[in-house]
Design an enzyme around this catalytic site. Structure first.
Site, short mmCIF file in Angstrom:
data_model
loop_
_atom_site.label_atom_id
_atom_site.label_comp_id
_atom_site.label_asym_id
_atom_site.label_seq_id
_atom_site.Cartn_x
_atom_site.Cartn_y
_atom_site.Cartn_z
N LYS A 56 0.82 -1.21 0.00
CA LYS A 56 0.00 0.00 0.00
C LYS A 56 0.85 1.26 0.00
O LYS A 56 0.40 2.31 -0.45
CB LYS A 56 -0.94 0.02 1.21
N SER A 308 1.42 -9.91 -0.49
CA SER A 308 1.10 -8.48 -0.46
C SER A 308 1.28 -7.79 0.89
O SER A 308 1.35 -6.56 0.93
CB SER A 308 -0.33 -8.26 -0.95
#
Ligand SMILES: *Cc1c(COP(=O)(O)O)cnc(C)c1O
Length: 327
Positions: A56, A308
């Site tokens: 992110k 991720s």
């Protein structure tokens, strides 16, 4: 409000220049255990090793650093309490931009403290995400702060797309990329980069069976609401937004397939990542491994799996990895 244009490959190259020096270039490593199990070459993109514990930061940093000086002076505001909130707080601190993260009083205090520790101002408002969002809207319209959303924003998507550029450089002949999927910013960005260079590459989104909003929206042909339920892949929860402007269209147009994994498949994959690869990965981060193990990817060929994020409660992680391997 005018509909902005969709991000392009050029935007992704620009994002790479913008965020260079603010993010780490994460390694792509072959997994011998997964390659043996799947009978095909499998590589892991260790994006959970990114600063703040998830990819992110790429999108947050790109969106923040793309603001003009006046917008930067006024600051940024967001409602995310998870990985995006963390990433934005960090990027804002690094760039000396004021950041306000709004959350409801139901958010656990460890999450509040984690974001505060990254230097952001935390505002506790009301008792729901909607209440927190109202405060975000108020700060954006009343004080001119820039509201940065976690996935449905052209600069955020372009930032996540820089992962795709790295994959192409490290593994130019890849056949299949497995990418965790929630609101679709990560998958849209990677798909845009990889398909531009290599249109034959197969891009597969992986998400959890429980509350898969993008999957339901793709089936319906438009963004739809899905009831939110608890999952080990907590970072994949939440909707795609009924007035989605970018990520839904990009995922619909670029992605070859979306597959769903169960809670026990996610738990097994967390365990596998830890025991076989010595990697601490959160539930959302391992869904690509889970899909490959479950045989959900037909003829994968040379495969890259994006891990991720790593932001999992360590007591919970210890519990999961201590359990005997189920199948
Ligand atoms: C946000 C997030 C995702 C999903 O990303 P989207 O852009 O919303 O699809 C996957 N994994 C982790 C760890 C995340 O934090």
């Amino acid at each position: 409000m005018t509909i902005g244009s969709l991000p392009t490959l050029q935007d992704i190259y620009r994002a790479r220049r913008t965020i260079g020096g603010h993010v780490v270039r994460t390694p792509l490593v072959p997994s011998i255990a997964l390659s043996d199990a799947a009978g095909t070459p499998v590589y892991l993109k260790l994006e959970h090793q990114q600063i703040t514990g998830s990819f992110k930061l790429r999108g947050a940093a790109n969106a923040l650093l793309s603001l003009d000086p006046e917008q930067r002076r006024r600051g940024v505001v967001a409602a995310s309490t998870g990985n995006f909130g963390r990433a934005l707080a960090h990027a804002a601190k690094q760039a000396d931009v004021p950041a306000v993260i709004c959350m409801s009083r139901l958010v656990p205090s460890n999450k509040v403290e984690a974001i505060r520790a990254l230097g952001a101002e935390v505002r506790i408002i009301g008792s729901s995400q909607d209440d927190a969002q109202e405060e975000v809207d108020r700060l954006a319209s009343g004080y001119g702060m820039a509201m940065l959303p976690p996935f449905d924003h052209a600069d955020v998507i372009a930032g996540q797309g820089t992962i795709g550029l790295e994959l192409l450089e490290d593994l130019p002949d890849l056949d299949t990329v497995l990418v965790p999927l929630s609101g679709g910013g990560l998958l849209a960005g990677i798909a845009l980069a990889v398909k531009s260079a290599n249109p034959k590459a197969r891009l597969v989104g992986v998400t959890m069976e429980r509350g898969a909003a993008m999957h339901a929206s793709l089936c319906a042909g438009r963004p739809v609401l899905v009831e939110e339920v608890e999952s080990l892949a907590d970072s994949l929860g939440g909707g795609v937004g009924l007035s989605n402007r970018y990520s839904f269209a990009l995922v619909r147009d670029l992605v070859d397939d979306v597959v769903l994994v169960s809670e026990s498949q996610i738990a097994n994959a967390i365990r596998f990542a830890y025991r076989q690869e010595q990697q601490v990965v959160e539930g959302a981060g391992v869904v690509g491994i889970a899909a490959l193990f479950a045989g959900l990817i037909a003829d994968p060929g040379v495969t890259a799996i994006v891990l991720s994020g790593r932001n999992i409660d360590m007591a919970r992680h210890a519990e999961i990895v201590a359990n005997a391997m189920e199948t």
